[in-house]
Design an enzyme around this catalytic site. Sequence first.
Site, mmCIF file in Angstrom:
data_model
loop_
_atom_site.group_PDB
_atom_site.id
_atom_site.type_symbol
_atom_site.label_atom_id
_atom_site.label_comp_id
_atom_site.label_asym_id
_atom_site.label_seq_id
_atom_site.Cartn_x
_atom_site.Cartn_y
_atom_site.Cartn_z
ATOM 1 N N CYS A 1 0.806 -1.216 0.000
ATOM 2 C CA CYS A 1 0.000 0.000 0.000
ATOM 3 C C CYS A 1 0.844 1.274 0.000
ATOM 4 O O CYS A 1 1.903 1.340 0.614
ATOM 5 C CB CYS A 1 -0.883 0.069 1.228
ATOM 6 S SG CYS A 1 -1.879 -1.367 1.515
ATOM 7 N N ARG B 1 5.491 -0.058 -5.564
ATOM 8 C CA ARG B 1 5.371 -0.832 -4.329
ATOM 9 C C ARG B 1 4.427 -2.023 -4.493
ATOM 10 O O ARG B 1 4.429 -2.934 -3.673
ATOM 11 C CB ARG B 1 4.843 0.075 -3.205
ATOM 12 C CG ARG B 1 5.779 1.211 -2.880
ATOM 13 C CD ARG B 1 5.074 2.270 -2.076
ATOM 14 N NE ARG B 1 4.759 1.827 -0.736
ATOM 15 C CZ ARG B 1 5.516 2.036 0.322
ATOM 16 N NH1 ARG B 1 6.644 2.686 0.203
ATOM 17 N NH2 ARG B 1 5.154 1.619 1.514
ATOM 18 N N TRP C 1 -2.979 -2.722 -1.387
ATOM 19 C CA TRP C 1 -2.544 -4.101 -1.631
ATOM 20 C C TRP C 1 -3.321 -4.939 -0.638
ATOM 21 O O TRP C 1 -3.105 -4.851 0.566
ATOM 22 C CB TRP C 1 -1.041 -4.208 -1.407
ATOM 23 C CG TRP C 1 -0.434 -5.510 -1.777
ATOM 24 C CD1 TRP C 1 -0.100 -5.941 -3.028
ATOM 25 C CD2 TRP C 1 -0.046 -6.562 -0.878
ATOM 26 N NE1 TRP C 1 0.460 -7.198 -2.963
ATOM 27 C CE2 TRP C 1 0.507 -7.599 -1.652
ATOM 28 C CE3 TRP C 1 -0.115 -6.731 0.496
ATOM 29 C CZ2 TRP C 1 0.977 -8.778 -1.106
ATOM 30 C CZ3 TRP C 1 0.354 -7.907 1.046
ATOM 31 C CH2 TRP C 1 0.899 -8.918 0.247
ATOM 32 N N ASN D 1 -2.110 2.248 5.806
ATOM 33 C CA ASN D 1 -1.219 1.134 5.444
ATOM 34 C C ASN D 1 -0.991 0.315 6.696
ATOM 35 O O ASN D 1 -0.848 0.889 7.769
ATOM 36 C CB ASN D 1 0.161 1.640 5.006
ATOM 37 C CG ASN D 1 0.137 2.288 3.656
ATOM 38 O OD1 ASN D 1 -0.887 2.317 3.006
ATOM 39 N ND2 ASN D 1 1.265 2.816 3.252
ATOM 40 N N GLY D 2 -0.894 -0.985 6.555
ATOM 41 C CA GLY D 2 -0.613 -1.818 7.729
ATOM 42 C C GLY D 2 -1.771 -2.754 7.997
ATOM 43 O O GLY D 2 -2.655 -2.938 7.159
ATOM 44 N N GLU E 1 18.495 -17.564 -5.450
ATOM 45 C CA GLU E 1 18.085 -16.251 -5.960
ATOM 46 C C GLU E 1 17.583 -16.352 -7.408
ATOM 47 O O GLU E 1 16.594 -15.722 -7.774
ATOM 48 C CB GLU E 1 19.263 -15.268 -5.822
ATOM 49 C CG GLU E 1 19.050 -13.873 -6.383
ATOM 50 C CD GLU E 1 17.871 -13.108 -5.793
ATOM 51 O OE1 GLU E 1 17.287 -13.554 -4.786
ATOM 52 O OE2 GLU E 1 17.507 -12.070 -6.367
ATOM 53 N N LYS F 1 13.856 -15.291 -8.619
ATOM 54 C CA LYS F 1 13.611 -14.305 -9.679
ATOM 55 C C LYS F 1 12.619 -14.847 -10.689
ATOM 56 O O LYS F 1 11.710 -14.146 -11.118
ATOM 57 C CB LYS F 1 14.898 -13.933 -10.424
ATOM 58 C CG LYS F 1 15.875 -12.998 -9.755
ATOM 59 C CD LYS F 1 15.436 -11.578 -9.600
ATOM 60 C CE LYS F 1 14.633 -11.342 -8.391
ATOM 61 N NZ LYS F 1 15.099 -11.288 -7.101
ATOM 62 N N GLU G 1 9.048 -15.096 -9.194
ATOM 63 C CA GLU G 1 8.430 -13.797 -8.928
ATOM 64 C C GLU G 1 7.783 -13.198 -10.171
ATOM 65 O O GLU G 1 6.688 -12.664 -10.095
ATOM 66 C CB GLU G 1 9.490 -12.802 -8.420
ATOM 67 C CG GLU G 1 9.903 -13.001 -6.991
ATOM 68 C CD GLU G 1 10.974 -12.005 -6.570
ATOM 69 O OE1 GLU G 1 10.828 -11.392 -5.515
ATOM 70 O OE2 GLU G 1 11.978 -11.842 -7.295
ATOM 71 N N HIS H 1 18.679 -36.332 -3.335
ATOM 72 C CA HIS H 1 17.814 -36.588 -2.172
ATOM 73 C C HIS H 1 16.376 -36.122 -2.426
ATOM 74 O O HIS H 1 15.672 -35.762 -1.487
ATOM 75 C CB HIS H 1 18.386 -35.906 -0.929
ATOM 76 C CG HIS H 1 19.739 -36.416 -0.561
ATOM 77 N ND1 HIS H 1 19.957 -37.697 -0.105
ATOM 78 C CD2 HIS H 1 20.961 -35.828 -0.625
ATOM 79 C CE1 HIS H 1 21.254 -37.870 0.111
ATOM 80 N NE2 HIS H 1 21.880 -36.751 -0.194
ATOM 81 N N LYS I 1 6.695 -4.366 -3.396
ATOM 82 C CA LYS I 1 8.107 -3.983 -3.320
ATOM 83 C C LYS I 1 8.536 -3.812 -1.879
ATOM 84 O O LYS I 1 9.645 -4.159 -1.505
ATOM 85 C CB LYS I 1 8.296 -2.668 -4.092
ATOM 86 C CG LYS I 1 9.720 -2.188 -4.158
ATOM 87 C CD LYS I 1 10.520 -3.057 -5.079
ATOM 88 C CE LYS I 1 11.998 -2.784 -5.015
ATOM 89 N NZ LYS I 1 12.781 -3.945 -5.455
HETATM 90 C C1 G6P Z 1 9.630 -8.169 -0.983
HETATM 91 C C2 G6P Z 1 10.272 -7.788 -2.302
HETATM 92 C C3 G6P Z 1 11.583 -8.542 -2.461
HETATM 93 C C4 G6P Z 1 12.490 -8.276 -1.287
HETATM 94 C C5 G6P Z 1 11.811 -8.586 0.042
HETATM 95 C C6 G6P Z 1 12.624 -8.046 1.213
HETATM 96 O O1 G6P Z 1 9.233 -9.499 -1.010
HETATM 97 O O2 G6P Z 1 9.401 -8.069 -3.363
HETATM 98 O O3 G6P Z 1 12.209 -8.143 -3.655
HETATM 99 O O4 G6P Z 1 13.650 -9.051 -1.414
HETATM 100 O O5 G6P Z 1 10.535 -7.947 0.105
HETATM 101 O O6 G6P Z 1 12.633 -6.650 1.135
HETATM 102 P P1 G6P Z 1 13.749 -5.703 1.686
HETATM 103 O O7 G6P Z 1 13.296 -4.327 1.280
HETATM 104 O O8 G6P Z 1 13.757 -5.876 3.177
HETATM 105 O O9 G6P Z 1 15.038 -6.083 1.084
#
Ligand code: G6P
Length: 621
Positions: free
Chosen positions: A2, A27, A75, A101-102, A494, A498, A501, A517, A616
């Site tokens: 949000c 965001r 959101w 927000n929250g 990672e 990616k 996501e 395993h 974000k």
């Molecule tokens: C969300 C974002 C990720 C990020 C994670 C942690 O899930 O989409 O890209 O890695 O939060 O966020 P931060 O701002 O703490 O790195």
Amino acid sequence: MCGIVGYIGSQEAFPILIKGLKQLEYRGYDSAGIALISESKKLNIYKTKGKVIHLEEETQNRDKSGNVGIAHTRWATHGEPSVVNAHPHISMSGELTLVHNGIIENYALLKEQLIEKGYTFKSTTDTEVLVQLIDYYYQKNGKKLTKAVCKALNDVIGAYAIVVLETNNPGHLVAARKSSPLVVGVGQDQKDYYIASDATPIVAYTKKVVYLEDGQIADITPNKEIEIINLEEKSMNVDIHEVNLDISKLSKGGFDHFMLKEIYDQPQCLKDCMRGRLFVDEENPCNNRIVLSALTNFKDRLLQAKHIIIVACGTSWHAGLIGKQLIEKFCRIRVEVEYASEFRYRDPVIEKDDVIIAISQSGETADTLAAIQLAKEHGALIFGIVNAVGSSIAREADTGIYIHVGPEIGVASTKAFTGQVNVLTLLALALGHEIGTLPDDQYRQNIAELSLIPSKIQEVLQQNEKIKRISTYFTYARNFLYLGRGFNYPVALEGALKLKEISYIHAEGYPAAEMKHGPIALVDQEMPIIFIATHHKLYQKIISNMEEVKSRKGRILAIVTEGDEDVKKIANETIEIPQTLNFLIPLLTVIPLQLLSYHVAVARGLNVDMPRNLAKSVTVE
Ligand code: G6P
């Protein structure tokens, strides 16, 4: 997650609010709304499911006048994404309007109590409960808004950043925060005020900002100083900070997506990250050195540390796994890496001479923030590795290192990851040298090699077209496996994250030796397997894993060291990366994986920068 924007002053509020919402789009959100009080003191609320641009279109011929307003991108947490659940929410009396927000954790109980008092509800959100609760105290306390907000927030359990608008008294806004960020921009001569979830929508108008702290409530009136009280209604000092955010860095700069731009930004970002910290003297390498003010200022505490705990979420957690290997290798200090969300709730052992490293791009991740608050209570030193300057985690930390990679807009983190790994490398090398576990000559050589990484990333980027071509073979796939060992194991995690996501293809990262395993049961001719098989001591073992996959007809894409011939004989496709020292390899091997996921998502026609359901900045648990 949000986004909030608010404005009060002498200008038309609508364009400022809409522009602000667009700047917060990165965001992640699913609906948007705006409330304005017109010159004739009429409250107009417009909401839409979907994008801010729809809100703009839908309000084209409507009354949008007014010098005060609040706006929101939602959101969904409580209640589906819909117009009725979108913010702003209005109280039953019609006198108060709120964006939030929250999460209000005790909303169900509060709602029951309000229903008993005669309140009715239109939405299924926790936010509507909050506005009704404020309204309840507002009616009871002679319509004094700040007091009513304060009383209501004392009943609330949870996290919030809110801004409240009063229909009958549009001359001020009341804002408050707990665990969810909120920034107030102070216009020239205090003629107007800008409010937002982060400084991005504010910097075009003013560089002067007040970061609201947890439990603070601000009364914001144009041509007057902002007044802040705490939850006990005691007056608080107002600290005005200067922000320096370069707005030109918020555009796509000719790229189709922010994510691609941010991938390409990485050589420059890493140079920026190392500027003033890493010094290389080509003529006399004995002068090579790393200078970190955090290490100078907290030298004794850091040198004494017997135990380091890294807390983070998502991509930052993967950077933490690399940090663990770096610190253990160069400093010989025991390091644990924890998901912040687990750490905060499991009564962890924290000693007062422990060091907690919090890694966060946004500096606002609710779980990471809570984890460091817990560690602080135990007296540990909090060391932040953060991108967003002035963010909550940066302010909560005792010391730390900013990664300085500029605003990251694409929801899938790319340049923040390499920035975090870069800073962790600087820290491990400098600390290891101070402790004496990293010999002087190796320290100087490692520095020289680290300084070459930006140009080596540039070389990897030149293979973009090849990676794009390879990606087309894989768009059909429903599952991917990413395998790596040592420093490349977190890169495998990672890479898989990616892909998940942004392309919505299921992908898993594994240490290559663990394949037998379990994951090997999945391998067939449909299954792409990405091996990160650069030259290091376990290279031959990875080749054996590849043979196992090949004999089961799996399709292999391998990331290899340039000049590699052995893997080429086995893999269906290879991508070469330049030679470097083994501990620096993640900074190179992650690049083709970022590009691969990008191209797969584009080929599948997906919204790369704003993938569904993701945010974000995750400011709720
Ligand atoms: C969300 C974002 C990720 C990020 C994670 C942690 O899930 O989409 O890209 O890695 O939060 O966020 P931060 O701002 O703490 O790195």
